[in-house]
Design a protein around this motif. Structure first.
Motif, PDB file in Angstrom:
ATOM      1  N   GLY A  49     -48.596  61.205  41.025  1.00 15.90           N
ATOM      2  CA  GLY A  49     -47.275  61.791  40.856  1.00 15.90           C
ATOM      3  C   GLY A  49     -46.429  61.010  39.867  1.00 15.90           C
ATOM      4  N   GLU A  50     -46.597  59.704  39.839  1.00 10.88           N
ATOM      5  CA  GLU A  50     -45.806  58.849  38.949  1.00 10.88           C
ATOM      6  C   GLU A  50     -46.394  58.761  37.546  1.00 10.88           C
ATOM      7  OE1 GLU A  50     -45.669  55.107  40.904  1.00 10.88           O
ATOM      8  OE2 GLU A  50     -44.630  55.881  42.676  1.00 10.88           O
TER       9      GLU A  50
ATOM     10  N   ARG B 180     -44.899  67.523  40.779  1.00  8.21           N
ATOM     11  CA  ARG B 180     -45.472  66.459  39.952  1.00  8.21           C
ATOM     12  C   ARG B 180     -46.996  66.453  40.013  1.00  8.21           C
ATOM     13  NH1 ARG B 180     -41.136  63.761  42.425  1.00  8.21           N
ATOM     14  NH2 ARG B 180     -42.492  62.750  43.933  1.00  8.21           N
TER      15      ARG B 180
ATOM     16  N   GLN C 235     -47.783  65.959  32.276  1.00  8.20           N
ATOM     17  CA  GLN C 235     -47.358  64.802  33.063  1.00  8.20           C
ATOM     18  C   GLN C 235     -47.238  63.589  32.156  1.00  8.20           C
ATOM     19  OE1 GLN C 235     -48.848  63.964  36.801  1.00  8.20           O
ATOM     20  NE2 GLN C 235     -49.189  66.057  37.402  1.00  8.20           N
TER      21      GLN C 235
ATOM     22  N   SER D 150     -39.859  61.560  38.959  1.00  5.60           N
ATOM     23  CA  SER D 150     -40.228  60.421  39.798  1.00  5.60           C
ATOM     24  C   SER D 150     -39.400  59.228  39.367  1.00  5.60           C
ATOM     25  CB  SER D 150     -41.722  60.118  39.651  1.00  5.60           C
ATOM     26  OG  SER D 150     -42.081  59.021  40.441  1.00  5.60           O
TER      27      SER D 150
ATOM     28  N   SER E 154     -32.989  65.418  41.294  1.00  3.76           N
ATOM     29  CA  SER E 154     -33.720  66.665  41.507  1.00  3.76           C
ATOM     30  C   SER E 154     -32.771  67.794  41.903  1.00  3.76           C
ATOM     31  CB  SER E 154     -34.788  66.478  42.588  1.00  3.76           C
ATOM     32  OG  SER E 154     -35.812  65.620  42.147  1.00  3.76           O
TER      33      SER E 154
END
Length: 250
Positions: A56-57, A132, A157, A223, A234
């Motif tokens: 996700g990061e 993500r 991403q 993130s 968000s």
């Protein structure tokens, strides 16, 4: 529309490992016929949690060593559960796609008002952070009705931790096995119902597509190192994007 994402393992992009395979033969732990020991089950949960956080990061290009470090286990432990990185990526992507599908179904079934259903799905999905981890095949839907795909764009991403950067990349046509789209098809179907209801009610801009809705989920879930800042960012970004999606009187 297909996404050429350098963070998506090459074997996956070529159809080397499918979602259906990940559900069975592909998963390192899927072939077990006996329950895992307590410590082994705990390690598996740690690995999956760490993989969601790391991917996700950093995107799906993050190395397995980063996952092992975050899980506080040896990299050998990760490979014992998942014999290749492709298998782990498939497991995470499949679970996140399934989670989004359930969130969409819940919104569809529990909200009578079309705009409320769509906005509820978006808020729930963004808050969960699942955007993500959307796999490329889920985002491979931004095809214009006239068939012109060369202008389609989807977010990639980011590759640098902590930059908050989302770069836009053009679509590249790469074949993907039909089985690979099973989970994506279910998500696209139910999100499509949310979109059609809101559009038919005159509450959604007529030019907004399913791909646009998924792009909102992917881009409105940054993130950030601080959880409070991440939630606030968000929520703020999603409010702005929702205003852009909603139709306005002529």
């Amino acid at each position: 529309m297909h996404v050429q994402d350098p963070h998506w393992p090459s074997a996956v992009a070529a159809g080397g490992v499918t979602m259906s395979a990940a559900a069975g033969n592909g998963r390192g732990e899927g072939a077990r016929t006996t329950p895992l020991r307590v410590d082994a089950q705990r390690n598996l949960e740690h690995v999956l949690r760490a993989a969601r956080e790391v991917f996700g990061e950093l995107g799906y290009g993050a190395p397995m060593e980063d996952v092992a470090r975050r899980a506080r286990v040896g990299v050998g432990t990760v490979y014992r559960r998942f014999p290749s990185k492709d298998v782990l990526v498939r497991r995470i992507a499949e679970e996140e796609t399934s989670r989004l599908t359930e969130q969409a179904r819940a919104a569809l079934g529990q909200e009578d008002e079309p705009w409320s259903a769509l906005s509820r799905f978006l808020r729930t999905s963004v808050a969960s952070g699942a955007g993500r981890l959307l796999p490329p095949q889920v985002l491979r839907v931004g095809v214009a009705e006239d068939g012109a795909t060369d202008q389609a764009r989807v977010p990639q991403q980011r590759t640098q931790p902590g930059t908050g950067e989302l770069r836009l990349v053009p679509e590249q046509p790469t074949p993907v096995a039909a089985e690979d789209d099973a989970g994506a098809a279910a998500l696209l179907d139910v999100v499509g119902q949310l979109v059609e209801r809101a559009r038919a009610a005159g509450e959604l801009r007529t030019d907004v597509s399913v791909s646009d809705v998924l792009l909102v989920i992917a881009t409105a879930a940054p993130s950030l190192p601080d959880a409070a800042q991440q939630a606030a960012a968000s929520a703020r970004l999603l409010d702005i994007l929702l205003e852009g999606l909603r139709s306005r009187p002529a």
